[in-house]
Each structure stands twice: as C-alpha cells, then as structure tokens.
Write a protein that holds these residues in place. Structure first.
Motif, short mmCIF file in Angstrom:
data_model
loop_
_atom_site.label_atom_id
_atom_site.label_comp_id
_atom_site.label_asym_id
_atom_site.label_seq_id
_atom_site.Cartn_x
_atom_site.Cartn_y
_atom_site.Cartn_z
N GLY A 21 15.64 25.37 -8.57
CA GLY A 21 15.26 24.51 -7.58
C GLY A 21 14.76 25.15 -6.24
N ALA A 22 15.76 25.78 -5.62
CA ALA A 22 15.39 26.56 -4.34
C ALA A 22 14.38 27.53 -4.75
CB ALA A 22 16.68 26.95 -3.77
N THR A 23 14.12 28.33 -5.70
CA THR A 23 13.17 28.95 -5.83
C THR A 23 11.87 28.42 -6.06
OG1 THR A 23 14.74 30.81 -7.23
CG2 THR A 23 12.53 30.69 -7.74
N ALA A 24 12.06 27.12 -6.82
CA ALA A 24 10.76 26.68 -7.14
C ALA A 24 10.08 26.24 -5.48
CB ALA A 24 10.92 25.53 -7.74
N VAL A 25 10.91 25.57 -4.68
CA VAL A 25 10.53 25.10 -3.47
C VAL A 25 9.98 26.34 -2.72
CG1 VAL A 25 11.07 24.00 -1.28
CG2 VAL A 25 11.68 22.97 -3.60
N ASP A 26 10.65 27.62 -2.71
CA ASP A 26 10.22 28.73 -1.85
C ASP A 26 8.96 29.13 -2.41
OD1 ASP A 26 10.76 31.13 -0.12
OD2 ASP A 26 10.90 32.05 -2.15
N MET A 27 8.76 29.39 -3.69
CA MET A 27 7.81 29.62 -4.20
C MET A 27 6.54 28.81 -4.01
SD MET A 27 7.10 29.29 -8.42
CE MET A 27 7.34 27.37 -8.23
N VAL A 28 6.59 27.64 -4.14
CA VAL A 28 5.21 26.49 -4.00
C VAL A 28 4.99 26.81 -2.24
CG1 VAL A 28 4.65 24.51 -3.98
CG2 VAL A 28 5.84 25.35 -5.75
N ASP A 41 -4.65 20.87 -3.68
CA ASP A 41 -4.58 19.53 -4.32
C ASP A 41 -3.41 18.58 -4.09
OD1 ASP A 41 -3.29 20.78 -6.09
OD2 ASP A 41 -4.12 19.73 -7.86
N MET A 42 -2.90 18.70 -2.56
CA MET A 42 -1.68 18.13 -2.26
C MET A 42 -1.92 17.18 -1.00
SD MET A 42 1.76 20.46 -2.74
CE MET A 42 2.58 20.53 -4.18
N PRO A 43 -2.62 16.18 -1.34
CA PRO A 43 -3.25 15.33 -0.24
C PRO A 43 -1.86 14.63 0.72
CG PRO A 43 -4.07 14.46 -2.13
CD PRO A 43 -2.95 15.54 -2.58
N GLY A 44 -2.02 14.69 1.93
CA GLY A 44 -0.96 14.49 3.04
C GLY A 44 -0.06 15.44 3.30
N VAL A 45 -0.14 16.72 2.73
CA VAL A 45 0.76 17.81 3.03
C VAL A 45 0.01 18.86 4.10
CG1 VAL A 45 1.81 19.83 2.28
CG2 VAL A 45 2.05 17.89 0.89
N THR A 46 0.49 19.00 5.35
CA THR A 46 -0.02 19.47 6.24
C THR A 46 0.57 20.84 6.74
OG1 THR A 46 1.08 18.06 8.05
CG2 THR A 46 -1.23 17.72 7.30
N ALA A 47 1.79 20.95 6.35
CA ALA A 47 2.80 21.97 6.51
C ALA A 47 3.66 22.29 5.21
CB ALA A 47 3.74 21.77 7.63
N ALA A 48 3.90 23.61 5.39
CA ALA A 48 4.63 24.01 3.93
C ALA A 48 6.06 23.42 3.69
CB ALA A 48 4.74 25.58 3.76
N ASP A 49 6.60 23.16 4.93
CA ASP A 49 7.98 22.68 4.82
C ASP A 49 8.12 21.18 4.38
OD1 ASP A 49 7.11 21.49 7.20
OD2 ASP A 49 8.66 22.59 8.40
N GLN A 50 6.76 20.53 4.09
CA GLN A 50 6.98 19.30 3.83
C GLN A 50 7.15 18.87 2.27
OE1 GLN A 50 3.13 17.75 5.32
NE2 GLN A 50 3.80 17.69 7.34
N ILE A 51 6.71 20.28 1.64
CA ILE A 51 6.88 20.23 0.34
C ILE A 51 8.22 19.95 -0.37
CG2 ILE A 51 6.33 21.41 -1.91
CD1 ILE A 51 3.96 22.77 -0.16
N THR A 52 8.47 19.28 -1.31
CA THR A 52 10.02 19.16 -1.74
C THR A 52 9.83 19.31 -3.22
OG1 THR A 52 9.65 16.58 -2.44
CG2 THR A 52 10.44 17.33 0.00
N LEU A 53 11.13 19.69 -4.08
CA LEU A 53 11.11 19.75 -5.43
C LEU A 53 10.78 18.40 -6.09
CD1 LEU A 53 12.11 21.80 -7.54
CD2 LEU A 53 14.23 20.58 -7.54
N ASP A 54 10.77 17.39 -5.82
CA ASP A 54 10.12 16.12 -6.27
C ASP A 54 8.69 16.01 -6.32
OD1 ASP A 54 12.80 14.93 -6.53
OD2 ASP A 54 12.67 13.74 -4.80
#
Length: 337
Positions: free
Chosen positions: A239-246, A257-270
C-alpha cells in the motif's frame, strides 16, 4: 494471453550491485514460474531507474532460458538507430530468439538533456528510428534518408534470430503516438497507471490505426501488481509503496487522467485499487484482469511488482510466486509475441 514482469529499480533502491543482483533473481524467478517475459525500462537522469536497459537485458538473457528479454521501454530517440538495431539483434542472438523490443519517445525533457539529444524533434527521431531498425533487420545492406538521419550502404551484423523480425512494440499516450504505433508497431504498450477507461479509448484508436495499416493489433497493459493471501496483507506490504509510486509519477506528469487531483498528496490507495492496478487476493486479481480484457481488450500484461522504494525482495518473490500459482495459472498462457 501472456504475463511478463518489468523491473523498475535503480540506485534509489540501494547499492547498485545488490539491486541489480535482486533484479536478476526476480528474472530467474519469472523464468522458473512461467512468466512470459522479464523486461527492463529506463530513465537516463533518475536515481529511481537504471539508464542502460539493454545492458541489463543481456545479463537477464544469460541467467534465463525461456522468458522474452528486452525492454519496455527503451527511449528510442536517445540512441543511434543503427547501433540500437545492432545491439537489439545481438540480444536476440544471445537469447536464442527471445528479444522483446518495446520502444517509446519518452515524456521528460531531462532524459534528453542528460545525453544531449534535442527534445523538440523527438517524435521525428522516434519515427525514423523504428523505420531504420526494420530496414536494418530485413536487409543485407540498406540506405535511409529522411529529416534527421542519413545512412548510406550499411549493414547490421548479426541479424536477429526471429524471422522475419523480432516484434517491435511501441508505447504511446497521444493521438499521434497511437496512430504511429498502429502504423509502425507490432503492438501498443499502455502506461502503468492510466485508468481502464482511458486504456479502452486509446486501445480503440490504436486498433483502428493498426487495421488501416494492415497490421494485426496487440494491446499490452503495464500494471503495478500485488497479490497476497488477503486484502489486509496486500495493503500492509504494497500500500505505502503504491501511493509513493503514484504520487511520484503524477508529479512527473506520467498520469494525466485523474480529474480533480491538483496535488500529489491528494492521491490515496483507494484511487488506485479500482481500475489502475492489479491488487489484492488472487480472486480480486483475476477479476481485475478479466475487467481489463473485457473493457479495454487487453491481450497481454506486463507487471511491476517492485517500485524503487520497495517492497523488500522476499515479499516481491512471494507475490510473484502466488500470482503465478493462483492467477496466471488460471487465466492465461505463457507466451507474448
């Protein structure tokens, strides 16, 4: 359907000698477990990737017996095209006809700056490079003249083992790139984190271009993959690796193609587990693969089990073994073209 493995590790993963040894161990596992391919990739400037994919592929070829070996992808415009054709042909000879050559134009100017190649004409360089490789592999001697390259009366020795040539798979994300993959390539390679709907749209455009050019289309999806006995174990180990990678790839501009994401730290594993990764229990992984096949028409998968930040080698090998036994064994054959 085939399932291969792509290695994305560099000096950020640790001591280079140890990390390359771990890559070779993963390649040997892929060969033993029935995967279709064990492939390298590159960025020229980044500590997160090694920058000599064919050299590493030679070592993989020497340590394996049946998997396809080569690149997914090498950044084609960064190389002299005749030398690239010759080096790839030598890999096909060394491996006994197991070359898989995946090429792309790259998406980061830093890769070009590192080796002093102009960024502005990269697409023309890419187009000409693919055409030169095909001529080099099918002619005793050949000449080629276009806007970038002027090659007169040369030969590539040795020629590849595979006849008429090894397949050339082209990565692309843009309309022009997808058209080029259909016109010049033997297959299209997706990026690692596009959504399944994006993959469907791009795959349809590529297939149409391939058919217009009289080529049989082949869609290969690169996916980050983690298989565990339970969803909880998968989250714990990957999980942590995936989020870090993305987050890193989003910052690089590799995910658009992540509408609404404006900063990397907004991305979650879900955000990732739905349709951007093959993740979870064997049953969940089988369902994800079926979804990619049904929705996007995916023919083959290239799987990334390890990002530069982890997981640890023993966990990676265990995940590869579980996927081979419980997912690959039930859902696909061993061969990539």
């Amino acid at each position: 359907m085939g399932f291969g493995v792509v290695f994305t590790q560099g000096v950020a993963s640790g001591d280079p000698h140890q990390v390359t040894g771990e890559i070779l161990e993963q390649a040997e596992a892929a060969d033993r477990l029935g995967y279709s391919a064990a492939l390298t990739t590159e960025h020229k400037y980044s500590e997160e990737y090694f920058g000599s994919p064919l050299h590493l592929a030679y070592a993989i070829a020497a340590r394996t017996e049946r998997v396809k070996v080569g690149t997914s992808i090498a950044i084609a415009p960064l190389y002299n095209p005749v030398e690239l054709a010759q080096d790839a042909a030598m890999l096909d000879q060394l491996s006994g006809g197991r070359l898989f050559l995946g090429l792309g134009a790259g998406y980061l100017p830093e890769d070009y700056q590192t080796v002093g190649v102009p960024w502005k004409d990269r697409i023309q360089r890419f187009d000409e490079t693919v055409r030169i490789i095909r001529q080099a592999w099918t002619s005793d001697r050949f000449s080629f003249t276009d806007r970038i390259y002027d090659v007169q009366d040369v030969s590539v020795i040795p020629r590849p083992v595979q006849s008429p040539t090894p397949p050339i798979h082209l990565a692309a994300w843009s309309p022009g790139g997808l058209a080029r993959a259909g016109r010049l390539g033997d297959g299209w390679i997706s990026n690692a984190l596009m959504s399944v709907d994006t993959m469907r749209q791009m795959g349809d455009a590529y297939r149409e271009a391939a058919r217009e050019s009289g080529r049989r289309p082949r869609v290969t999806a690169i996916r980050f993959c983690w298989t565990a006995e339970s969803r909880e174990d998968a989250v714990r180990d990957f999980g942590a690796t995936a989020v870090d990678m993305v987050r890193t790839l989003w910052t690089y501009g590799a995910i658009t193609d992540m509408p609404g994401v404006t900063a990397a730290d907004q991305i979650t594993l879900d955000d990732l587990m739905g349709d951007r990764m093959i993740f979870g229990t064997p049953e969940e992984c089988r369902a994800a693969i079926a979804g990619y096949r049904a929705t996007a028409g995916v023919d083959d998968f290239l799987l990334i089990f390890r990002h530069p930040s982890g997981p640890a080698q023993d966990r990676v090998l265990a995940a590869m073994e579980l996927f081979a036994a419980e997912v690959m064994g039930k859902d696909g054959g061993p061969d990539l073209p």
